[in-house]
Design an enzyme around this catalytic site. Structure first.
Site, PDB file in Angstrom:
ATOM      1  N   VAL B  79      26.173  20.844  17.394  1.00 16.41           N
ATOM      2  CA  VAL B  79      26.655  21.900  16.518  1.00 16.41           C
ATOM      3  C   VAL B  79      26.134  21.626  15.106  1.00 16.41           C
ATOM      4  CG1 VAL B  79      28.739  22.970  15.580  1.00 16.41           C
ATOM      5  CG2 VAL B  79      28.725  22.122  17.929  1.00 16.41           C
ATOM      6  N   CYS B  80      25.492  22.616  14.509  1.00 16.35           N
ATOM      7  CA  CYS B  80      24.922  22.462  13.170  1.00 16.35           C
ATOM      8  C   CYS B  80      26.034  22.215  12.150  1.00 16.35           C
ATOM      9  CB  CYS B  80      24.159  23.715  12.780  1.00 16.35           C
ATOM     10  SG  CYS B  80      23.600  23.709  11.070  1.00 16.35           S
ATOM     11  N   ILE B  81      25.940  21.103  11.441  1.00 16.89           N
ATOM     12  CA  ILE B  81      27.045  20.724  10.558  1.00 16.89           C
ATOM     13  C   ILE B  81      27.269  21.721   9.428  1.00 16.89           C
ATOM     14  CG2 ILE B  81      25.588  19.119   9.208  1.00 16.89           C
ATOM     15  CD1 ILE B  81      28.253  17.464   8.889  1.00 16.89           C
TER      16      ILE B  81
END
Lengths: 111, 135, 117
Positions: B79-81
């Site tokens: 998941v893209c931070i």
């Protein structure tokens, strides 16, 4: 909650020492944030702090290392626009540490 | 010929069919002997990782399906931070860092940076994005 | 590897314009060769006369101006989009270059990875 004390006032920081409220920033706060990292700010430190503040005003970004070095090269010349010079003043992760001390937003991509 | 795929999921799972399509694609690719190098959740796609997602009982909870697929095939779900923090998707570590009173990252997902997606683009044979430009 | 990002969205109104640009910055930061094409409404991302005053978003042009610092030198828009939207090239970020449709096709053929946002 973590905090630093500046002139008798308590200023909130997150667990990594970034200011909770960027409006709290002042030169005295910068001195204290630097002291927390074991750094005593000299004129050449301040030159770099002002540089990242200009960077932020111009681009709306907390700087990553490489673009910051390139920016420094253009603004301050090759003597100062290199990573060794930055590391000497702000050891470890210079871009991140400078963002913290200069009162820039915490980079949102730092894990 | 067996191929490795990198998938970018950018659609909101309740609003947009794309994340479920991505899930079905994963399943079909793996069943046919291909590999999934990594699935990267970006922009509104990060909602796929919210374990608090609670649809009515007769509807599909997308995060649970990803968790199950991850368990079965040991998938790398990242998941893209920066997308995630903006949208309130956090794991335990980020919750502590930002002093939040809870965390909601579903099992089987990890939080990572955009570098993980760049790496996937470099190393997978094919790159596919699920979640178009809804205008 | 050559990464081509094909943007088609206006700067404000949807978060994907900004987040996809961040992805392009990350690709450059990880040493990939990056080209950006601002097609259709994305040409508005390059306008240096843009006013974000009422959007409560950060000025998009800031990131556009930072691109050369990330070693992203290949920044393009399509001449046709200029014409159809009545945009003068003098109002676009100075480091952006015009492309014809044929040149875009060539650019796409030479890219290893094309992503459109």
């Amino acid at each position: 909650m973590a905090a630093i004390i500046v002139n008798g006032c308590s200023i909130a920081t997150d667990p990594d020492g970034f200011l909770k409220d960027l409006k709290d920033w002042s030169p005295a706060v910068a001195e204290e944030l630097a002291a927390e990292a074991g750094i005593k700010l000299s004129d050449s430190h301040w030159q770099l702090i002002q540089l990242v503040q200009r960077y932020y005003q111009q681009f709306g970004l907390s700087p990553a290392m490489r673009p910051l070095i390139k920016y420094a090269k253009l603004a301050l010349g090759d003597d100062k626009g290199n990573s060794l010079y930055f590391l000497k003043h702000f050891p470890g992760s210079p871009a991140k540490l400078l963002s913290k001390i200069a009162g820039l937003p915490r980079p949102d991509n730092c894990l | 010929m067996s191929l490795s795929f990198a998938l970018l999921v950018s659609g909101q799972p309740c609003t947009d069919q794309s994340s479920l399509t991505a899930l079905r694609f994963c399943q079909a690719a793996l069943d046919s002997g291909h590999q999934i190098y990594r699935v990267f959740f970006f922009n509104d796609g990060v909602h796929c990782a919210n374990r608090f997602t609670t649809p009515p009982q007769d509807e599909i909870a997308v995060p649970k399906q990803w968790t199950n697929l991850q368990k079965t095939f040991d998938l790398d779900l990242v998941v893209c931070i920066s997308s995630a923090l903006r949208r309130g998707i956090v794991d335990k570590k980020e919750a502590a860092r930002y002093e939040l009173d809870g965390h909601n990252l579903a099992d089987g997902f990890t939080i990572g940076g955009l570098g993980q997606w760049v790496d996937a683009c470099q190393n997978a044979d094919r790159v596919i994005r699920f979640g178009g430009n809804a205008q | 590897m050559t990464f081509l990002y094909l943007f088609t969205r206006a700067p404000y109104g949807h978060s994907i314009a900004r987040e996809a640009l961040d992805m392009a910055l990350a690709s450059a930061a990880f040493d990939q060769h990056v080209s950006l094409v601002f097609a259709q409404d994305a040409i508005y991302q390059l306008l240096n006369t843009q006013d974000n005053g009422n959007t409560e978003k950060k000025p998009h042009i800031g990131v556009i101006n930072a691109l050369p610092l990330y070693e992203i030198e290949n920044i393009y828009y399509l001449s046709d989009d200029c014409t159809s939207r009545n945009i003068s090239a003098t109002n676009l970020a100075p480091h952006a270059k015009a492309l014809s449709a044929t040149e875009l096709a060539d650019l796409m053929r030479s890219a290893d990875r094309i992503q459109s946002f």
